[in-house]
Design a protein around this motif. Structure first.
Motif, short mmCIF file in Angstrom:
data_model
loop_
_atom_site.label_atom_id
_atom_site.label_comp_id
_atom_site.label_asym_id
_atom_site.label_seq_id
_atom_site.Cartn_x
_atom_site.Cartn_y
_atom_site.Cartn_z
N ALA A 18 -1.98 -8.74 -1.63
CA ALA A 18 -3.36 -8.27 -1.61
C ALA A 18 -3.59 -7.48 -0.33
CB ALA A 18 -4.32 -9.45 -1.70
N HIS A 19 -4.44 -6.46 -0.43
CA HIS A 19 -4.74 -5.61 0.72
C HIS A 19 -6.25 -5.50 0.85
CE1 HIS A 19 -4.08 -2.39 3.62
NE2 HIS A 19 -5.02 -1.70 3.00
N GLY A 20 -6.81 -6.13 1.87
CA GLY A 20 -8.25 -6.08 2.06
C GLY A 20 -8.98 -7.04 1.14
N LEU A 21 -10.30 -6.84 1.02
CA LEU A 21 -11.15 -7.77 0.29
C LEU A 21 -11.63 -7.24 -1.06
CD1 LEU A 21 -13.35 -8.94 3.30
CD2 LEU A 21 -11.34 -10.08 2.33
N LYS A 22 -11.34 -5.98 -1.37
CA LYS A 22 -11.91 -5.35 -2.57
C LYS A 22 -10.92 -5.21 -3.73
CE LYS A 22 -15.39 -2.95 0.06
NZ LYS A 22 -16.01 -1.69 0.41
N GLY A 23 -9.88 -6.04 -3.76
CA GLY A 23 -8.98 -6.07 -4.90
C GLY A 23 -7.78 -5.14 -4.82
N ALA A 24 -7.59 -4.47 -3.70
CA ALA A 24 -6.44 -3.57 -3.56
C ALA A 24 -5.15 -4.37 -3.44
CB ALA A 24 -6.62 -2.68 -2.34
N LEU A 25 -4.06 -3.74 -3.87
CA LEU A 25 -2.74 -4.36 -3.78
C LEU A 25 -1.74 -3.38 -3.20
CD1 LEU A 25 -3.27 -5.80 -7.21
CD2 LEU A 25 -2.11 -7.23 -5.53
N LYS A 26 -0.94 -3.86 -2.23
CA LYS A 26 0.17 -3.04 -1.74
C LYS A 26 1.22 -2.98 -2.82
CE LYS A 26 -0.26 -3.41 3.22
NZ LYS A 26 0.38 -3.78 4.47
N LEU A 27 1.88 -1.82 -2.91
CA LEU A 27 2.76 -1.53 -4.02
C LEU A 27 4.13 -1.12 -3.53
CD1 LEU A 27 2.78 -0.94 -7.13
CD2 LEU A 27 1.92 1.33 -6.57
N GLU A 28 5.17 -1.76 -4.05
CA GLU A 28 6.55 -1.30 -3.82
C GLU A 28 6.88 -0.35 -4.96
OE1 GLU A 28 11.08 -3.06 -3.31
OE2 GLU A 28 9.48 -4.40 -3.93
N LEU A 29 7.25 0.87 -4.62
CA LEU A 29 7.46 1.90 -5.63
C LEU A 29 8.90 1.92 -6.13
CD1 LEU A 29 5.47 4.80 -3.96
CD2 LEU A 29 4.74 3.36 -5.87
N TYR A 30 9.06 2.04 -7.45
CA TYR A 30 10.36 2.27 -8.08
C TYR A 30 10.32 3.60 -8.81
CZ TYR A 30 10.78 -2.82 -7.46
OH TYR A 30 10.81 -4.09 -6.95
N THR A 31 9.50 4.51 -8.33
CA THR A 31 9.35 5.82 -8.95
C THR A 31 9.43 6.89 -7.89
OG1 THR A 31 7.85 7.25 -10.22
CG2 THR A 31 6.82 5.61 -8.82
N ASP A 32 9.94 8.05 -8.28
CA ASP A 32 10.02 9.17 -7.35
C ASP A 32 8.73 9.97 -7.29
OD1 ASP A 32 12.70 8.58 -6.80
OD2 ASP A 32 13.39 9.76 -8.51
N ASN A 33 7.81 9.71 -8.21
CA ASN A 33 6.61 10.51 -8.29
C ASN A 33 5.39 9.61 -8.50
OD1 ASN A 33 4.72 12.48 -8.68
ND2 ASN A 33 5.93 13.64 -10.15
N PRO A 34 4.98 8.86 -7.46
CA PRO A 34 3.85 7.94 -7.63
C PRO A 34 2.54 8.64 -7.95
CG PRO A 34 4.48 8.08 -5.32
CD PRO A 34 5.53 8.81 -6.11
N GLU A 35 2.36 9.86 -7.46
CA GLU A 35 1.12 10.57 -7.72
C GLU A 35 0.96 10.88 -9.21
OE1 GLU A 35 3.32 11.49 -5.31
OE2 GLU A 35 2.16 10.81 -3.58
N ARG A 36 2.07 11.03 -9.92
CA ARG A 36 2.01 11.27 -11.36
C ARG A 36 1.90 9.96 -12.14
NH1 ARG A 36 5.51 11.53 -15.77
NH2 ARG A 36 7.38 11.21 -14.53
#
Length: 195
Positions: A18-36
């Motif tokens: 969890a990241h912060g108080l508003k429900g955000a989550l840190k993410l480990e990426l297994y993709t080369d194009n997270p923006e897509r």
């Protein structure tokens, strides 16, 4: 490198914490194009334990950001830290699409391929096991099954078209180990050395 657990899905991330108080989550990426992959409205199938309240459910991206160098995702229905913590360690899978990832394959593309070391076929790929940290290739060699981490250092080349996976495993992983000869490094008897 990554492979899909099912014929039509590709693993693209893991929720770390969890990241912060508003429900955000840190993410480990297994993709080369997270923006897509993590655009608002993108839907993911969750891989969680059967006991989880999230088992069998999907999540939808509300927002994706990079904060302090970390990928962070906000998901619909996850409004606070408590809800976010219930998703920690979940793996996110996406349906197959027409734009494949670099260095990513589906299980059905790999299973049955020859496993090649030093230009010699040493076995055949039996299956892929998907673990949170990395995938493992299960190679049938002779009458043994050998587990090989599916990482670039040990698997420099995958060519489904040619029907082969080239490996450079650590020494001793695929070799038959000699029977215990009961001698110490100095050449003496092991039982005598302990007396």
């Amino acid at each position: 490198m990554d492979v899909a657990a099912e014929r039509n899905q590709l693993r693209v991330g893991r929720l770390l914490k969890a990241h912060g108080l508003k429900g955000a989550l840190k993410l480990e990426l297994y993709t080369d194009n997270p923006e897509r992959r993590f655009v608002p409205g993108a839907e993911f199938t969750l891989q969680v334990p059967e006991a989880s309240t999230w088992h069998g459910k999907t999540v939808t991206v509300r927002e994706y950001r990079v904060m302090n160098g970390n990928s962070v995702v906000f998901l619909d229905g996850v409004e606070d830290r408590t809800a976010a913590e219930s998703l920690v360690r979940a793996i996110l899978w996406v349906d197959q699409d027409d734009e494949p990832e670099d260095d990513a394959w589906y299980d059905h593309q790999l299973v049955g391929l020859d496993v090649v070391r030093d230009d010699a076929v040493i076995g055949r790929l039996l299956r892929v096991e998907h673990l949170p940290a990395q995938d493992l290739l299960i190679v049938k060699t002779g009458d043994r099954e050998v587990m090989l981490p599916f990482v670039q250092a040990f698997v420099p080349s995958v060519d489904p078209t040619a029907g082969r996976i080239v490996i450079t495993p650590p020494t001793g992983l695929f070799e038959e180990l000699p029977a215990d000869d009961q001698t110490t490094a100095s050449g003496g008897d092991a039982s005598a050395a302990s007396e």
